[in-house]
Design an enzyme around this catalytic site. Structure first.
Site, PDB file in Angstrom:
ATOM      1  N   HIS A 309     113.131  73.440  62.206  1.00 13.00           N
ATOM      2  CA  HIS A 309     113.382  72.004  62.134  1.00 13.00           C
ATOM      3  C   HIS A 309     112.066  71.289  61.888  1.00 13.00           C
ATOM      4  CE1 HIS A 309     114.895  68.022  63.119  1.00 13.00           C
ATOM      5  NE2 HIS A 309     116.070  68.530  62.856  1.00 13.00           N
ATOM      6  N   ASP A 367     122.792  73.242  63.616  1.00 11.37           N
ATOM      7  CA  ASP A 367     123.713  73.675  62.579  1.00 11.37           C
ATOM      8  C   ASP A 367     124.002  75.164  62.616  1.00 11.37           C
ATOM      9  OD1 ASP A 367     124.216  71.202  61.653  1.00 11.37           O
ATOM     10  OD2 ASP A 367     122.569  71.181  60.235  1.00 11.37           O
TER      11      ASP A 367
HETATM   12  N1  CMC Z   1     113.439  80.782  57.445  1.00  9.79           N
HETATM   13  C1  CMC Z   1     112.260  81.387  57.146  1.00  9.79           C
HETATM   14  N2  CMC Z   1     111.072  80.763  57.121  1.00  9.79           N
HETATM   15  C2  CMC Z   1     111.065  79.454  57.403  1.00  9.79           C
HETATM   16  C3  CMC Z   1     112.237  78.755  57.743  1.00  9.79           C
HETATM   17  C4  CMC Z   1     113.453  79.465  57.757  1.00  9.79           C
HETATM   18  N3  CMC Z   1     114.612  78.849  58.065  1.00  9.79           N
HETATM   19  N4  CMC Z   1     111.945  77.463  57.996  1.00  9.79           N
HETATM   20  C5  CMC Z   1     110.622  77.344  57.824  1.00  9.79           C
HETATM   21  N5  CMC Z   1     110.094  78.547  57.471  1.00  9.79           N
HETATM   22  C6  CMC Z   1     108.674  78.848  57.246  1.00  9.79           C
HETATM   23  C7  CMC Z   1     108.235  78.325  55.894  1.00  9.79           C
HETATM   24  O1  CMC Z   1     108.378  79.319  54.903  1.00  9.79           O
HETATM   25  C8  CMC Z   1     106.798  77.969  56.154  1.00  9.79           C
HETATM   26  O2  CMC Z   1     106.041  79.145  56.115  1.00  9.79           O
HETATM   27  P1  CMC Z   1     104.464  79.100  55.643  1.00  9.79           P
HETATM   28  O3  CMC Z   1     103.768  78.308  56.709  1.00  9.79           O
HETATM   29  O4  CMC Z   1     104.080  80.535  55.621  1.00  9.79           O
HETATM   30  O5  CMC Z   1     104.457  78.433  54.295  1.00  9.79           O
HETATM   31  C9  CMC Z   1     106.800  77.469  57.594  1.00  9.79           C
HETATM   32  O6  CMC Z   1     107.933  78.101  58.221  1.00  9.79           O
HETATM   33  C10 CMC Z   1     106.957  75.964  57.718  1.00  9.79           C
HETATM   34  O7  CMC Z   1     108.053  75.568  56.917  1.00  9.79           O
HETATM   35  P2  CMC Z   1     108.200  74.131  56.256  1.00  9.79           P
HETATM   36  O8  CMC Z   1     109.282  74.168  55.233  1.00  9.79           O
HETATM   37  O9  CMC Z   1     106.864  73.608  55.875  1.00  9.79           O
HETATM   38  O10 CMC Z   1     108.635  73.299  57.541  1.00  9.79           O
HETATM   39  P3  CMC Z   1     109.486  72.023  57.553  1.00  9.79           P
HETATM   40  O11 CMC Z   1     109.215  71.416  58.867  1.00  9.79           O
HETATM   41  O12 CMC Z   1     109.265  71.183  56.343  1.00  9.79           O
HETATM   42  O13 CMC Z   1     110.962  72.645  57.448  1.00  9.79           O
HETATM   43  C11 CMC Z   1     113.276  72.843  57.512  1.00  9.79           C
HETATM   44  C12 CMC Z   1     112.048  72.258  58.171  1.00  9.79           C
HETATM   45  C13 CMC Z   1     114.505  72.458  58.375  1.00  9.79           C
HETATM   46  C14 CMC Z   1     113.476  72.242  56.108  1.00  9.79           C
HETATM   47  C15 CMC Z   1     113.155  74.390  57.402  1.00  9.79           C
HETATM   48  O14 CMC Z   1     112.914  74.943  58.667  1.00  9.79           O
HETATM   49  C16 CMC Z   1     114.376  75.032  56.766  1.00  9.79           C
HETATM   50  O15 CMC Z   1     114.480  75.085  55.530  1.00  9.79           O
HETATM   51  N6  CMC Z   1     115.351  75.555  57.603  1.00  9.79           N
HETATM   52  C17 CMC Z   1     116.564  76.101  57.092  1.00  9.79           C
HETATM   53  C18 CMC Z   1     117.537  74.974  56.764  1.00  9.79           C
HETATM   54  C19 CMC Z   1     118.134  74.373  58.011  1.00  9.79           C
HETATM   55  O16 CMC Z   1     118.625  75.073  58.901  1.00  9.79           O
HETATM   56  N7  CMC Z   1     118.174  73.017  58.037  1.00  9.79           N
HETATM   57  C20 CMC Z   1     118.843  72.264  59.101  1.00  9.79           C
HETATM   58  C21 CMC Z   1     117.952  71.407  59.885  1.00  9.79           C
HETATM   59  S1  CMC Z   1     118.827  70.800  61.341  1.00  9.79           S
HETATM   60  C22 CMC Z   1     119.861  69.581  60.702  1.00  9.79           C
HETATM   61  C23 CMC Z   1     119.199  68.270  60.545  1.00  9.79           C
HETATM   62  O17 CMC Z   1     118.640  67.750  61.523  1.00  9.79           O
HETATM   63  O18 CMC Z   1     119.256  67.758  59.414  1.00  9.79           O
END
Ligand code: CMC
Length: 433
Positions: A309, A367
């Site tokens: 998240h 989710d």
């Molecule tokens: N699986 C594998 N690796 C992940 C994941 C994941 N679900 N989420 C983040 N990472 C890794 C990402 O590859 C990155 O690695 P590195 O530092 O080596 O580049 C690191 O963790 C940080 O990721 P980020 O994308 O910069 O972090 P963020 O805070 O922008 O991402 C997120 C948040 C929700 C978009 C992401 O965790 C994700 O894509 N999760 C899966 C989709 C999901 O379940 N979304 C629902 C969120 S809850 C509903 C809501 O509130 O809307």
């Protein structure tokens, strides 16, 4: 009197450093007020994804991602989920206070009074292909509501804003259920105002003229909890979209439609659908490790859906509550041995113990569980995000209304760091190579 704090910015260009006021809210990090930055320095800030930017002041929802805390108007989500129903939460988001018993009766009655949609609106559905994604239908139909309510579209009038909020909260379940019924080729079911908001939605989803349907109260309560947990979430992508669309003075139905479009994305509201599809793709416990490996592989775009998240970096408090509901619902339905549920529990355990997920603070989010609960309720996967939209409408409309009544509200207009070509001349077409 508290001393005024300032942040000093030295651009290292030999000029006198510039000062900016530091502002404190009632909770959360202080912010540096950079509204005069461009006027004072000729510079903008660069913050893709708004990771360090407070786009507005708000009194509605507060999240402390490190503590796993979510408050609606100051009330912890755990207490609201355990002691209130979704209507009380809607009232709270709109009015800043929980309703008294009498106010609750009146609010329920008002929402019931707006639950039907114009018969003409029902005809819109036939313009969509039967196999259209419900979110595609919702974007269109909710936006089209603006064509029906010309009499109450003065957004500067608080009573018009309130009426639009009632209409949206009341009609979203009807519109959502109609999207489902159209998709499966069954007749639309009219709302039943004797039922609670969640039970009425289940009635519109699952009853047919051929058979009476009595919503199971335990399952309706589980759905009500899904709605409470998804009702608002501070300045997330879809809420910011609603605010940005609304900042131009656009009508509330168009703004909520924009929010629905944004919510549809798999990184946001589409995650529960994506998570369930992922579980189905994994298919068997023996394949979990293969997918964990893919999630860690930098050269693979695959992400473990339902994990991680942007804000919650220790745990998602909604996930904890949804996990509880998940066990209750599966128990009620006798689905504890459901292979997909068992697979999800195994995946949850493996990921929680895995060094990659621990070090990157990737925990199951709401989710991860809400998809499993909805599936157990008999809701098809393609409807998951539409139900999220139904719940979030309460938060969107409260945030929109707060913005319109804020004296500091301005048209949203971010700037950019331009990296394109510098000024050049157009070559006549016959000379271009
Ligand atoms: N699986 C594998 N690796 C992940 C994941 C994941 N679900 N989420 C983040 N990472 C890794 C990402 O590859 C990155 O690695 P590195 O530092 O080596 O580049 C690191 O963790 C940080 O990721 P980020 O994308 O910069 O972090 P963020 O805070 O922008 O991402 C997120 C948040 C929700 C978009 C992401 O965790 C994700 O894509 N999760 C899966 C989709 C999901 O379940 N979304 C629902 C969120 S809850 C509903 C809501 O509130 O809307």
């Amino acid at each position: 009197m508290e001393e005024k704090r300032v942040a000093t910015l030295d651009l290292g260009n030999g000029k006198k450093p510039t000062e900016f006021p530091v502002m404190s809210g009632s909770a959360g990090p202080d912010v540096i007020d950079i509204r005069t930055l461009h006027a004072k320095t000729g510079m903008f800030t660069y913050d893709p994804g708004f990771v360090s930017t407070a786009s507005c002041r708000s009194n509605i929802t507060f999240i402390d991602g490190d503590k796993g805390m979510l408050l609606y108007r100051g009330y912890p989500i755990e207490q609201l989920a355990e002691q209130c129903d979704f209507m009380e939460v809607c009232y709270l988001l709109m009015n800043a206070e929980l309703p008294t018993a009498n106010q609750k009766v009146l609010f329920d009655k008002t929402i019931h009074g707006h639950s039907m949609v114009h018969e003409q609106l029902a005809r819109f559905y036939t313009g969509f292909r039967r196999d259209a994604h419900p979110m595609a239908v919702m974007v269109g139909v909710v936006g089209a509501l603006s064509a029906f309510y010309h009499e109450a579209m003065d957004i500067s009038d608080a009573s018009h804003r309130e009426l639009s909020a009632f209409r949206l909260i009341a009609k979203l379940p009807t519109i959502t259920a109609m999207a489902y019924k159209y998709n499966i080729g069954q007749p639309f079911v009219y709302p039943h105002n004797d039922l609670s908001y969640a039970a009425n939605f289940m009635h519109m989803m699952f009853s047919t003229p051929a058979e009476e349907y009595r919503p199971n109260l335990i399952l309706a309560k589980a759905l009500d909890r899904i709605l409470i947990l998804h009702a608002d979430h501070e300045q997330n992508a879809s809420t910011s979209t609603v605010r940005l669309a609304g900042s131009s003075g656009a009508n509330p139905f168009a703004c909520i439609s924009a929010g629905i479009a944004c919510l549809w994305g798999p990184a946001h509201g589409g995650a529960n659908e994506a998570c369930l599809s992922m579980l189905e793709e994994i298919g068997d416990e023996s394949r979990i490790n293969q997918y964990i490996k893919r999630a860690k592989d930098k050269n693979d775009d695959f992400r473990m859906m339902g994990f991680g998240h942007r804000v919650y970096k220790n745990f998602d408090p909604r996930a904890k509550l949804m996990r509880e509901t998940c066990h209750e619902v599966l128990g009620e339905m006798g689905l504890e041995d459901d292979p997909l549920f068992k697979l999800a529990l195994k995946l949850e355990k493996i990921a929680l113990e895995d060094e990659y997920f621990i070090s990157k603070k990737l925990y199951p989010n709401v989710d991860f569980y809400s998809g499993i609960v909805q599936r157990a309720l008999g809701i098809p996967v393609s409807m998951f995000t539409a139900i999220f939209a139904m719940a979030r409408t309460a938060g969107w409309i409260a945030q929109w209304s707060e913005m319109i009544s804020d004296p500091e509200y301005k048209l949203g207009r971010p700037r950019q760091l331009y990296n394109g070509a510098s000024v050049r001349r157009v070559t006549p077409i016959e000379l271009r190579k």
